[in-house]
Design a protein around this motif. Structure first.
Motif, PDB file in Angstrom:
ATOM      1  N   TYR A 133       6.964  11.818  -6.908  1.00 29.90           N
ATOM      2  CA  TYR A 133       6.527  10.337  -6.956  1.00 29.90           C
ATOM      3  C   TYR A 133       8.057   9.492  -6.829  1.00 29.90           C
ATOM      4  CZ  TYR A 133       2.506  11.726  -9.637  1.00 29.90           C
ATOM      5  OH  TYR A 133       1.187  12.227  -9.984  1.00 29.90           O
ATOM      6  N   TYR A 156       0.900   4.207  -2.855  1.00 40.54           N
ATOM      7  CA  TYR A 156       0.665   5.623  -2.360  1.00 40.54           C
ATOM      8  C   TYR A 156       1.833   6.282  -3.026  1.00 40.54           C
ATOM      9  CZ  TYR A 156      -0.457   9.629   0.509  1.00 40.54           C
ATOM     10  OH  TYR A 156      -0.642  10.759   0.965  1.00 40.54           O
ATOM     11  N   SER A 157       2.926   5.830  -3.181  1.00 37.73           N
ATOM     12  CA  SER A 157       4.217   6.571  -3.514  1.00 37.73           C
ATOM     13  C   SER A 157       4.453   6.667  -4.991  1.00 37.73           C
ATOM     14  CB  SER A 157       5.559   5.715  -3.093  1.00 37.73           C
ATOM     15  OG  SER A 157       5.638   4.742  -3.916  1.00 37.73           O
ATOM     16  N   THR A 201       1.480   7.389  -6.834  1.00 32.53           N
ATOM     17  CA  THR A 201       0.083   7.838  -7.314  1.00 32.53           C
ATOM     18  C   THR A 201      -0.097   9.186  -6.340  1.00 32.53           C
ATOM     19  OG1 THR A 201      -1.021   6.684  -5.271  1.00 32.53           O
ATOM     20  CG2 THR A 201      -0.980   5.635  -7.631  1.00 32.53           C
ATOM     21  N   SER A 202      -0.933  10.102  -7.002  1.00 37.53           N
ATOM     22  CA  SER A 202      -1.308  11.203  -6.844  1.00 37.53           C
ATOM     23  C   SER A 202      -2.573  11.232  -5.355  1.00 37.53           C
ATOM     24  CB  SER A 202      -1.649  12.359  -7.598  1.00 37.53           C
ATOM     25  OG  SER A 202      -0.663  12.567  -8.619  1.00 37.53           O
ATOM     26  N   HIS A 203      -2.269  12.254  -4.503  1.00 39.62           N
ATOM     27  CA  HIS A 203      -3.432  12.282  -3.573  1.00 39.62           C
ATOM     28  C   HIS A 203      -3.729  13.696  -3.394  1.00 39.62           C
ATOM     29  CE1 HIS A 203      -2.414   8.205  -2.859  1.00 39.62           C
ATOM     30  NE2 HIS A 203      -1.152   8.470  -2.701  1.00 39.62           N
ATOM     31  N   ASN A 204      -4.892  14.118  -3.364  1.00 38.65           N
ATOM     32  CA  ASN A 204      -5.398  15.506  -3.268  1.00 38.65           C
ATOM     33  C   ASN A 204      -4.251  16.498  -3.854  1.00 38.65           C
ATOM     34  OD1 ASN A 204      -7.174  14.892  -1.398  1.00 38.65           O
ATOM     35  ND2 ASN A 204      -6.121  14.906   0.442  1.00 38.65           N
ATOM     36  N   ASP A 228       0.891  -1.162  -0.003  1.00 37.83           N
ATOM     37  CA  ASP A 228       0.250  -0.021   0.155  1.00 37.83           C
ATOM     38  C   ASP A 228       1.032   1.414  -0.080  1.00 37.83           C
ATOM     39  OD1 ASP A 228      -2.244  -1.506  -0.043  1.00 37.83           O
ATOM     40  OD2 ASP A 228      -2.625  -1.594   2.270  1.00 37.83           O
ATOM     41  N   TYR A 255       5.059  10.741  -1.926  1.00 42.13           N
ATOM     42  CA  TYR A 255       5.550  11.191  -0.618  1.00 42.13           C
ATOM     43  C   TYR A 255       6.490  12.353  -0.834  1.00 42.13           C
ATOM     44  CZ  TYR A 255       3.673   7.020   1.365  1.00 42.13           C
ATOM     45  OH  TYR A 255       3.095   5.849   1.970  1.00 42.13           O
TER      46      TYR A 255
END
Length: 278
Positions: free
Chosen positions: A79, A64-65, A67-70, A60, A75
């Protein structure tokens, strides 16, 4: 009259054919076993998940590392591949300058004894120093940007390349050199056409060792202003106890280092197939 027995001939054993699939299968099996043991230990909660997250949590963190979030990538605003490329670009620059200066210096040290007596102790001195011992000086001299990091990686990579070249030149059989001289080769021709080709296996071995030193140094190099950078990301995880992210960084560094080492092995086989090294 006794009849002599005819000599018994034993058919030679047929050589076993190489099985190219056997080694990858063994590696794959070992990875499966490792993941199974890791999953079992994590599921049994032998240690707190902060210390040993499950393979699922690490996966996971990897997703997350990349992909984009908000609207924010991975991190620390980058990327995973951007962190990796930033570190790899620093390593390649440091390694480039180490090769550019280390190989000629190794040839000079092997062929000019007075220079070797004076210079070789300094090369050994640099080889023995841990990176963090002089990184503060490099920051003072070159600042916290990439220059100090590249210098650190250069100093870590330079001694093994120089000493490997020195050893390779000194191992050249004297007959090779005498044959080249008898054919009219001058000093420069001797170096270009006899010495350097003969030392390629040792130089490549030195580069492989230097590459390993550079990867072990990159975290130290990126402790100061190391974002983006895979070592800087690994260093930043300690603040929030992101063990899963740290494991992602470790696996990424290890796999990249193995891939680069495999490329150097292929290059060695292509350039010096007679060396017999694998």
């Amino acid at each position: 009259m006794a009849v002599l027995d005819e000599p018994v001939t034993v058919a030679p054993r047929q050589a076993r054919r190489p099985r190219p699939w056997k080694r990858p299968l063994s590696v794959l099996l070992s990875i499966v076993v490792l993941l199974a043991v890791w999953w079992a230990v994590a599921a049994a909660e032998v240690w707190d998940p902060i210390f040993l997250p499950s393979p699922g949590r690490v996966w996971d963190a990897f997703v997350y590392s990349v992909t984009s979030h908000n609207g924010m990538p991975g991190y620390q605003g980058y990327y995973l591949w951007e962190h990796l490329w930033a570190s790899l670009w620093r390593i390649l620059r440091g390694l480039f300058w180490a090769i550019l200066f280390g190989v000629p210096l190794g040839v000079v040290l092997a062929t000019v004894p007075p220079i070797r007596v004076v210079v070789e102790p300094y090369v050994d001195f640099l080889r023995a120093l841990p990176p963090l011992a002089y990184f503060s000086l490099l920051i003072i001299w070159f600042g916290i940007e990439d220059s100090s990091k590249v210098w650190l990686l250069f100093i870590a990579s330079f001694p093994p390349i120089t000493l490997a070249t020195l050893a390779g030149v000194r191992r050249i059989p004297g007959e090779y050199l005498e044959s080249a001289r008898s054919l009219g080769a001058g000093r420069l021709q001797l170096v270009l056409h006899t010495v350097l080709p003969s030392t390629i296996p040792d130089v490549l071995t030195g580069i492989r060792i230097a590459m390993g030193f550079a990867w072990t140094t990159i975290v130290a190099a990126e402790t100061s202003n190391g974002i983006p950078g895979i070592g800087g990301l690994a260093w930043a995880t300690k603040k929030e106890l992101l063990t899963d992210v740290a494991i992602v960084c470790v696996i990424t560094i290890g796999l990249t280092a193995l891939a680069l080492d495999a490329i150097l092995r292929l290059l060695e086989r292509a350039l010096v197939p007679w060396s017999g090294r694998t």
